[in-house]
Enzyme design. Structure first.
Site, PDB file in Angstrom:
ATOM      1  N   SER A  98     -25.691  10.426  15.962  1.00 60.06           N
ATOM      2  CA  SER A  98     -24.492  11.202  16.291  1.00 60.06           C
ATOM      3  C   SER A  98     -24.122  11.202  17.765  1.00 60.06           C
ATOM      4  O   SER A  98     -23.009  11.584  18.126  1.00 60.06           O
ATOM      5  CB  SER A  98     -24.653  12.643  15.798  1.00 60.06           C
ATOM      6  OG  SER A  98     -24.578  12.698  14.395  1.00 60.06           O
ATOM      7  N   LYS A 143     -19.457  20.804  22.046  1.00 61.17           N
ATOM      8  CA  LYS A 143     -19.410  20.332  20.665  1.00 61.17           C
ATOM      9  C   LYS A 143     -19.330  21.538  19.734  1.00 61.17           C
ATOM     10  O   LYS A 143     -20.028  22.536  19.939  1.00 61.17           O
ATOM     11  CB  LYS A 143     -20.650  19.488  20.359  1.00 61.17           C
ATOM     12  CG  LYS A 143     -20.622  18.825  18.982  1.00 61.17           C
ATOM     13  CD  LYS A 143     -21.794  17.872  18.797  1.00 61.17           C
ATOM     14  CE  LYS A 143     -21.767  17.227  17.423  1.00 61.17           C
ATOM     15  NZ  LYS A 143     -22.870  16.258  17.226  1.00 61.17           N
ATOM     16  N   SER A 177     -21.564  12.246  14.787  1.00 60.02           N
ATOM     17  CA  SER A 177     -20.790  13.467  14.644  1.00 60.02           C
ATOM     18  C   SER A 177     -20.219  13.982  15.974  1.00 60.02           C
ATOM     19  O   SER A 177     -19.437  14.928  15.987  1.00 60.02           O
ATOM     20  CB  SER A 177     -21.666  14.562  14.019  1.00 60.02           C
ATOM     21  OG  SER A 177     -22.746  14.900  14.865  1.00 60.02           O
TER      22      SER A 177
END
Length: 493
Positions: A187, A88, A163
Site C-alpha cells: 500500500s 491518510k 491503499s
C-alpha cells in the site's frame, strides 16, 4: 534563495519538501503563503484527481499562521515547520473527519491523534485534510463509497494504486510536499510506482502502529511518502521512534534519517554494491513494459555506476511465502474487522468481507503452518543477504491499470485468481521483515510511470535510503510532471 530557484523549476508546489523548507527559512515565503500555493493547486487539479478529501481550510490557515508566529518569535525550528500536509484517511486526527473509506464512518470526527498524526503535528506541519484510501485500506485501487475513486495524475483514465493512492496522487500533482502512508500488501509501494513518487516501507516497528486492534502483528507498517528519497528520509526522521502504546516499536533514533535528508547523495554508495536483480520476483507474471523500463533504466544505470548486479530468480528463497502471507493477512483481518463484519456486513466491500471470513475460518494448524513457512523463508533471505546488499525488483507487476477495473484480471495473458494475486511483486517481501521502497524509475512508451523496488535486510533502513538517494541522483525520473498539470495550465490561459 528566490522563488524561481526551485530545483530548476518554477513550480513551487512540486519542489522538494527540503526546498520548500529553505524558502520558509530564508523568508522568501511564509507558511501562510506556502499553504495558499498548495490550496490553489488543490483547487486547480483535485477535482480531476480526487486525492485530498475532508479539506479543512480554516484549520489549515490557523495552523499556518501559528507556524509563522513561531518563526517570528524565534522558537526552536521544528523539522517540518510550515510544510502543508494531509493525513491518510486511515489515521485518527483530532478535529478532522476520519472515515476509513467506509460508509459506516462517513461522518465520524476523530477525538484524538494516532501516533503518526501526533508526530507530524508536533514537527510543525500544517494539516489541510485527509488523503483518500479504499475502505479500511483493502486493495491496491483507491476507491470507496464515501469519496469515490482517486485518479492517476499522469493519466486520469488510470488507477493511482492503493491503499495510499490519495497520498501518492496528491504528491505527484504537487498538492502536498510530504505524506504518510501504510503498507501491508504494497500500500506504500504500489501507489508510489503508479504515481512516480517514493513510497518507503520501513522495517516493522520503526514507525509505531498505534492505535489499532492488531498491534502485535508485524506485517502492517506505516511509513513516509514523498517526491524524493531525501524528503522521505526527512519525514521518516519525524515518524521513527518508540511509543508506549505500540508494543513492537523500536528505540531507533530518527536523527540518522535526518542526516540522510541533509546530506548530498553519495554516488560512491553504488560502486561495488552487491545487487540481486529479480525481474520476476520468484517467477511472477510481469508486464513486459515494466520489465523493459527497469532493465533499460534501473539495471543499466546500476551497472554503469559500478554496482555488481547479478540476476536472481528468488524462486527458492520465496518458497511458501504466498501461503504464509495469505494466512497471516486473513488472520489480521479477522482480528481487526470481525466486529465490523458482524454489525455492518451490508455496507462493506466484497474484498473486506472475503478476507475477514477467511480469517475467521482459520485453524490453529493453519496459523502454525504459516508461521513455519514464514520462518523458513526468513532464514533463506538472511542467508541471501550475507551474499548481497540489496534486492532490486519490480515494485508493481503492471503499469497503472484502467480506472473502471477493481483489480488487475490478467498480466501478459495470464489470468489473476483474485485481487491479491496481481500485487505479489510487493507483498512477497512483506513477511520477511526487511525494509523496501518503490522509487521512480521511468515511463512506458505511453507515459505511464514504473517504479523500482529496492529491498534490504531488516534494520538496514538507512542503507536503503542512501542507496536509493544515490540512484535517484542518476535517474531523477521524479522531475517529470504529470499530465494533469499540463491540462490545468492550459485551462488557465
Amino acid at each position: 534563495m528566490t522563488r524561481a530557484a526551485v530545483d530548476g523549476s518554477d513550480d513551487i508546489c512540486r519542489a522538494p519538501a527540503r526546498t520548500q523548507l529553505a524558502l520558509l527559512e530564508t523568508g522568501v515565503l511564509s507558511a501562510a503563503e506556502l499553504l495558499a500555493e498548495h490550496l490553489a493547486r488543490i483547487d486547480a487539479v483535485n477535482g480531476q484527481v480526487n486525492a485530498v478529501v475532508s479539506i479543512d481550510r480554516e484549520l489549515a490557515v490557523e495552523a499556518a499562521r501559528a507556524s509563522d508566529r513561531r518563526r517570528a518569535d524565534g522558537s526552536p525550528r521544528k523539522a517540518l515547520e510550515g510544510l502543508p500536509t494531509a493525513f491518510k484517511d486511515l489515521e485518527e486526527a483530532a478535529g478532522l473527519r476520519t472515515t476509513w473509506g467506509s460508509p459506516r464512518f462517513a461522518h465520524h470526527v476523530s477525538a484524538h491523534d494516532s501516533d503518526v498524526v501526533a508526530r507530524i503535528r508536533a514537527a510543525g506541519a500544517v494539516p489541510m485534510g485527509k488523503t483518500n484510501t479504499p475502505e479500511f485500506g483493502t486493495g491496491s485501487h483507491t476507491q470507496n463509497d464515501v469519496f469515490g475513486v482517486t485518479r492517476n495524475p499522469y493519466d486520469t483514465s488510470r488507477s493511482a494504486g492503493g491503499s495510499s493512492g490519495g497520498a501518492a496522487a496528491a504528491l505527484a500533482a504537487g498538492m502536498l510536499p510530504i505524506a504518510d502512508g501504510s503498507d501491508l500488501g504494497g500500500s506504500l509501494r504500489n501507489p508510489a510506482s503508479f504515481c512516480n513518487v517514493v513510497g518507503f516501507r520501513p522495517t516493522p516497528g520503526l514507525v509505531p502502529n498505534s492505535p489499532g486492534r492488531d498491534l502485535w502483528n508485524s506485517m502492517p507498517v506505516k511509513g513516509p511518502m514523498a517526491r524524493t528519497v531525501r524528503d522521505a528520509a526527512l519525514l521518516l526522521a519525524v515518524l521513527a521512534g518508540p511509543s508506549a502504546t505500540s508494543p513492537l516499536s523500536s528505540a531507533v533514533d530518527g536523527s540518522r534519517f535526518a542526516a540522510v535528508a541533509e546530506t548530498s547523495p553519495d554516488q560512491g554508495m553504488l560502486r561495488g554494491l552487491r545487487v540481486a536483480w529479480s525481474p520476476t520476483v520468484g517467477g511472477l507474471d510481469i508486464d513486459p513494459r515494466v520489465r523493459s523500463v527497469l532493465e533499460q533504466r534501473a539495471v543499466a544505470e546500476l551497472r554503469a555506476a559500478g554496482a555488481i548486479v547479478v540476476e536472481r530468480d528468488l524462486v527458492e528463497e520465496l518458497e511458501g511465502v504466498d501461503e504464509a502471507f495469505r494466512i497471516l493477512r486473513a488472520h489480521g483481518y479477522a482480528a481487526s474487522f470481525r466486529d465490523v463484519l458482524a454489525s455492518s456486513r451490508e455496507v462493506l466491500s466484497p474484498e473486506l468481507i472475503a478476507n475477514t471470513e477467511w480469517g475467521l475460518d482459520l485453524t490453529a494448524a493453519d496459523l502454525a503452518r504459516a508461521e513455519d513457512l514464514r520462518m523458513r523463508a526468513f532464514q533463506r533471505f538472511a542467508a541471501l543477504f550475507a551474499e548481497i546488499d540489496v534486492v532490486a525488483a519490480p515494485a508493481a507487476a503492471v503499469p497503472p491499470f484502467p480506472i473502471e477495473e477493481r483489480w488487475v484480471r490478467e498480466i501478459d495473458g495470464v489470468a489473476q485468481s483474485d485481487y491479491l494475486q496481481w500485487m505479489r511483486a510487493a507483498w512477497r517481501f512483506t513477511p520477511l521483515g526487511g525494509a523496501s521502497m518503490s522509487l521512480p524509475c521511468g515511463f512506458t512508451d505511453d507515459g505511464l510511470p514504473v517504479g523500482l523496488q529496492l529491498v534490504t535486510a531488516p534494520r538496514n533502513d538507512e542503507l536503503l535510503l542512501r542507496v536509493a538517494a544515490a540512484f535517484e541522483e542518476r535517474v531523477p525520473a521524479w522531475r517529470e510532471p504529470p499530465r494533469v498539470l499540463h491540462a490545468a495550465a492550459q485551462g488557465t490561459r
